[in-house]
Design a protein around this motif. Structure first.
Motif, short mmCIF file in Angstrom:
data_model
loop_
_atom_site.label_atom_id
_atom_site.label_comp_id
_atom_site.label_asym_id
_atom_site.label_seq_id
_atom_site.Cartn_x
_atom_site.Cartn_y
_atom_site.Cartn_z
N LEU A 128 0.83 -1.21 0.00
CA LEU A 128 0.00 0.00 0.00
C LEU A 128 0.87 1.26 0.00
O LEU A 128 0.58 2.22 -0.74
CB LEU A 128 -0.96 -0.01 1.20
CG LEU A 128 -2.03 -1.10 1.17
CD1 LEU A 128 -2.73 -1.18 2.51
CD2 LEU A 128 -3.02 -0.87 0.04
N ILE A 129 1.91 1.26 0.80
CA ILE A 129 2.81 2.42 0.87
C ILE A 129 3.54 2.60 -0.45
O ILE A 129 3.69 3.72 -0.95
CB ILE A 129 3.80 2.26 2.05
CG1 ILE A 129 3.04 2.37 3.37
CG2 ILE A 129 4.91 3.30 1.96
CD1 ILE A 129 3.82 1.92 4.59
N PHE A 132 1.87 4.78 -3.15
CA PHE A 132 1.81 6.24 -3.08
C PHE A 132 3.13 6.87 -2.65
O PHE A 132 3.25 8.09 -2.62
CB PHE A 132 0.68 6.73 -2.17
CG PHE A 132 0.73 6.23 -0.76
CD1 PHE A 132 1.63 6.75 0.16
CD2 PHE A 132 -0.17 5.27 -0.32
CE1 PHE A 132 1.67 6.31 1.46
CE2 PHE A 132 -0.14 4.81 0.98
CZ PHE A 132 0.78 5.32 1.88
N LYS A 135 4.70 9.68 -4.77
CA LYS A 135 3.98 10.97 -4.72
C LYS A 135 4.42 11.80 -3.51
O LYS A 135 4.26 13.00 -3.50
CB LYS A 135 2.47 10.76 -4.64
CG LYS A 135 1.84 10.15 -5.85
CD LYS A 135 0.32 10.17 -5.77
CE LYS A 135 -0.22 9.42 -4.59
NZ LYS A 135 -1.67 9.29 -4.53
N GLU A 137 2.93 11.77 -0.72
CA GLU A 137 1.75 12.07 0.07
C GLU A 137 0.67 11.05 -0.26
O GLU A 137 0.79 10.31 -1.24
CB GLU A 137 1.23 13.48 -0.20
CG GLU A 137 0.76 13.68 -1.63
CD GLU A 137 0.30 15.10 -1.90
OE1 GLU A 137 0.66 16.01 -1.12
OE2 GLU A 137 -0.42 15.31 -2.87
N CYS A 138 -0.37 11.04 0.56
CA CYS A 138 -1.48 10.14 0.28
C CYS A 138 -2.73 10.67 0.96
O CYS A 138 -2.64 11.49 1.87
CB CYS A 138 -1.19 8.72 0.74
SG CYS A 138 -1.29 8.49 2.53
N GLU A 139 -3.85 10.19 0.52
CA GLU A 139 -5.11 10.40 1.22
C GLU A 139 -5.21 9.19 2.13
O GLU A 139 -5.51 8.09 1.66
CB GLU A 139 -6.27 10.48 0.21
CG GLU A 139 -7.56 11.04 0.78
CD GLU A 139 -8.24 10.15 1.81
OE1 GLU A 139 -8.54 8.98 1.50
OE2 GLU A 139 -8.46 10.62 2.94
N PHE A 140 -4.85 9.35 3.39
CA PHE A 140 -4.58 8.23 4.28
C PHE A 140 -5.71 7.22 4.38
O PHE A 140 -5.50 6.03 4.26
CB PHE A 140 -4.19 8.73 5.68
CG PHE A 140 -3.79 7.61 6.59
CD1 PHE A 140 -2.55 7.02 6.48
CD2 PHE A 140 -4.66 7.14 7.57
CE1 PHE A 140 -2.17 5.97 7.31
CE2 PHE A 140 -4.30 6.11 8.41
CZ PHE A 140 -3.04 5.53 8.26
N GLU A 143 -6.29 5.56 0.73
CA GLU A 143 -5.17 4.86 0.13
C GLU A 143 -4.45 3.90 1.09
O GLU A 143 -3.65 3.09 0.63
CB GLU A 143 -4.15 5.88 -0.41
CG GLU A 143 -4.68 6.68 -1.59
CD GLU A 143 -3.67 7.66 -2.11
OE1 GLU A 143 -2.70 7.23 -2.78
OE2 GLU A 143 -3.84 8.87 -1.83
N PHE A 144 -4.71 4.03 2.39
CA PHE A 144 -4.04 3.10 3.30
C PHE A 144 -5.02 2.44 4.28
O PHE A 144 -5.14 1.21 4.31
CB PHE A 144 -2.91 3.77 4.08
CG PHE A 144 -2.11 2.80 4.90
CD1 PHE A 144 -1.08 2.08 4.33
CD2 PHE A 144 -2.42 2.56 6.24
CE1 PHE A 144 -0.36 1.14 5.07
CE2 PHE A 144 -1.72 1.64 6.99
CZ PHE A 144 -0.67 0.93 6.40
#
Length: 149
Positions: A128-129, A132, A135, A137-140, A143-144
């Motif tokens: 999962l990490i 992203f 990038k 960054e992520c939309e926690f 995306e996780f």
């Protein structure tokens, strides 16, 4: 009070911990210092028990009630589908019903079983990490947290 200080004016006054501060950490030196000062601390949510022996004693005390059982009522929810859902959780059961369900579920949470799952959970977290990481960054949640759960 800042999140980096402990206040206790007497031997009977407990420290205050600002657990809603984004920089608060349960593993911080602040919490260790509070544990030395008192077996409990005041927080924005009530008291936090800081020592194992006192937690164990409280857990076995017949008059202790699990706080989240009453959360809906404390927030004005006294009936409806949310209350039904909330009351169905094992964590919100008390007494014999909680013990019965816990006995049924304990095998699913054995140390041996959980230990065997750790590599799979670590691999999933890595995948999962990786999706992203470039990038930066992520939309926690999206995306996780959701896919990990």
């Amino acid at each position: 009070m800042t999140p980096n200080t402990i206040t206790a004016n007497t031997d009977t006054e407990a420290p205050r911990l600002n657990v809603t501060d984004p920089s608060f950490s349960i593993t911080s030196a602040l919490v260790h210092e509070a544990r030395e000062v008192s077996w409990f601390a005041h927080t924005e949510y009530g008291i936090a028990v800081l020592r194992y022996d006192e937690v164990s004693e409280l857990m076995h005390h017949p008059s202790l009630r699990q706080g989240s059982v009453h959360w809906p009522a404390h927030n004005g929810v006294t009936d409806g589908p949310f209350l039904d859902w909330w009351n169905s959780w094992i964590l919100n059961k008390e007494g014999q019903e909680h013990r019965r369900l816990r006995t049924l579920l304990n095998p699913a949470f054995s140390k041996r079983l959980i230990k065997g799952l750790v590599p799979r959970f670590q691999a999933l977290a890595g995948e999962l990490i990786d999706a992203f990481a470039d990038k930066g960054e992520c939309e926690f949640i999206g995306e996780f947290a959701d896919p990990y759960a």
